[in-house]
Enzyme design. Sequence first.
Site, PDB file in Angstrom:
ATOM      1  N   ILE A  14       0.828  -1.203   0.000  1.00 46.90           N
ATOM      2  CA  ILE A  14       0.000   0.000   0.000  1.00 46.90           C
ATOM      3  C   ILE A  14       0.864   1.255   0.000  1.00 46.90           C
ATOM      4  CG2 ILE A  14      -1.764   1.301   1.271  1.00 46.90           C
ATOM      5  CD1 ILE A  14      -2.773  -1.382   0.144  1.00 46.90           C
ATOM      6  N   ARG A  37      -5.340  -8.762   6.785  1.00 46.31           N
ATOM      7  CA  ARG A  37      -4.509  -8.237   7.868  1.00 46.31           C
ATOM      8  C   ARG A  37      -3.732  -7.037   7.334  1.00 46.31           C
ATOM      9  NH1 ARG A  37      -7.224 -10.691  11.536  1.00 46.31           N
ATOM     10  NH2 ARG A  37      -6.614 -12.818  12.093  1.00 46.31           N
ATOM     11  N   GLU A  38      -3.846  -5.901   8.034  1.00 44.78           N
ATOM     12  CA  GLU A  38      -3.062  -4.708   7.706  1.00 44.78           C
ATOM     13  C   GLU A  38      -1.782  -4.790   8.523  1.00 44.78           C
ATOM     14  OE1 GLU A  38      -5.801  -1.679   8.861  1.00 44.78           O
ATOM     15  OE2 GLU A  38      -7.091  -1.998   7.119  1.00 44.78           O
ATOM     16  N   ALA A  76      17.082   6.618  21.401  1.00 44.22           N
ATOM     17  CA  ALA A  76      16.601   5.514  20.580  1.00 44.22           C
ATOM     18  C   ALA A  76      16.608   5.906  19.107  1.00 44.22           C
ATOM     19  CB  ALA A  76      15.173   5.136  21.005  1.00 44.22           C
ATOM     20  N   GLU A  92      23.281   5.810  17.967  1.00 39.98           N
ATOM     21  CA  GLU A  92      22.179   6.616  18.498  1.00 39.98           C
ATOM     22  C   GLU A  92      22.573   7.309  19.804  1.00 39.98           C
ATOM     23  OE1 GLU A  92      19.401   7.595  17.196  1.00 39.98           O
ATOM     24  OE2 GLU A  92      19.409   6.317  15.427  1.00 39.98           O
ATOM     25  N   SER A 113       4.276  -3.640  18.916  1.00 41.48           N
ATOM     26  CA  SER A 113       2.836  -3.741  18.627  1.00 41.48           C
ATOM     27  C   SER A 113       2.585  -4.922  17.697  1.00 41.48           C
ATOM     28  CB  SER A 113       2.332  -2.450  17.969  1.00 41.48           C
ATOM     29  OG  SER A 113       2.513  -1.353  18.825  1.00 41.48           O
ATOM     30  N   PRO A 114       2.735  -6.152  18.185  1.00 45.08           N
ATOM     31  CA  PRO A 114       2.682  -7.318  17.303  1.00 45.08           C
ATOM     32  C   PRO A 114       1.329  -7.592  16.650  1.00 45.08           C
ATOM     33  CG  PRO A 114       2.801  -8.004  19.595  1.00 45.08           C
ATOM     34  CD  PRO A 114       2.989  -6.513  19.577  1.00 45.08           C
ATOM     35  N   GLU A 119       7.842  -4.289  14.222  1.00 47.76           N
ATOM     36  CA  GLU A 119       8.955  -3.564  14.820  1.00 47.76           C
ATOM     37  C   GLU A 119       9.497  -4.305  16.038  1.00 47.76           C
ATOM     38  OE1 GLU A 119      10.188   0.806  16.589  1.00 47.76           O
ATOM     39  OE2 GLU A 119       8.120   0.147  16.813  1.00 47.76           O
ATOM     40  N   GLU A 140      19.358  15.643  10.768  1.00 45.48           N
ATOM     41  CA  GLU A 140      19.016  17.039  10.466  1.00 45.48           C
ATOM     42  C   GLU A 140      17.580  17.400  10.810  1.00 45.48           C
ATOM     43  OE1 GLU A 140      17.917  16.729   5.737  1.00 45.48           O
ATOM     44  OE2 GLU A 140      20.000  17.116   6.291  1.00 45.48           O
TER      45      GLU A 140
END
Length: 181
Positions: A14, A37-38, A76, A92, A113-114, A119, A140
């Site tokens: 998408i 499923r999205e 992070a 980081e 957020s499974p 992620e 930046e």
Amino acid sequence: MHKFEEKTIKTEPIFKGKVISLQVDDVLLPDGKETKREIIKHPGAVCVIALTSDKKIILVEQYRKALERPLVEVPAGKLEPGEEPESSARRELEEETGCRTGKMTHVQSFYTSPGFADELVHVYLAEDIERVQDGLTADEDEFVELMEVTIDEAEQLMREERIYDAKTMWALQYVRLNGLV
């Protein structure tokens, strides 16, 4: 094959952006029915629990556009293509705080957020912190304010909802439960 596995029949891309991509999968459920499923695809991220020699936690405050407000967080950022998580954590830490560490330890990794995203955040503990004059500069489009706080001050920031994200709350709980401060 797991008894609850959902078999992908078709994937429709998408959106593909700088940080995430979104796809819609047609899947076959374990009972034979079909559904959609999205799914958000993410390259993964790191966060760093940075402890100073006087047992303070280094945090950064930055504006989060998705929430239309600033948050106080542990340093992070996302993994760059081909980058190992520890290298990313070191980068980081230096970009966001101007610090380097002599001791970087992997603590835990977890999915944020499974239910709709893949992620995976890798949490590192940085000790033996030193400030560097020639440190890496922040991205930046990233503006942060550095803070050094005690665990009690961090918990007060949570009560004030200035610390309001899961990775930072998890990091602070780890610090408290393991007697690191």
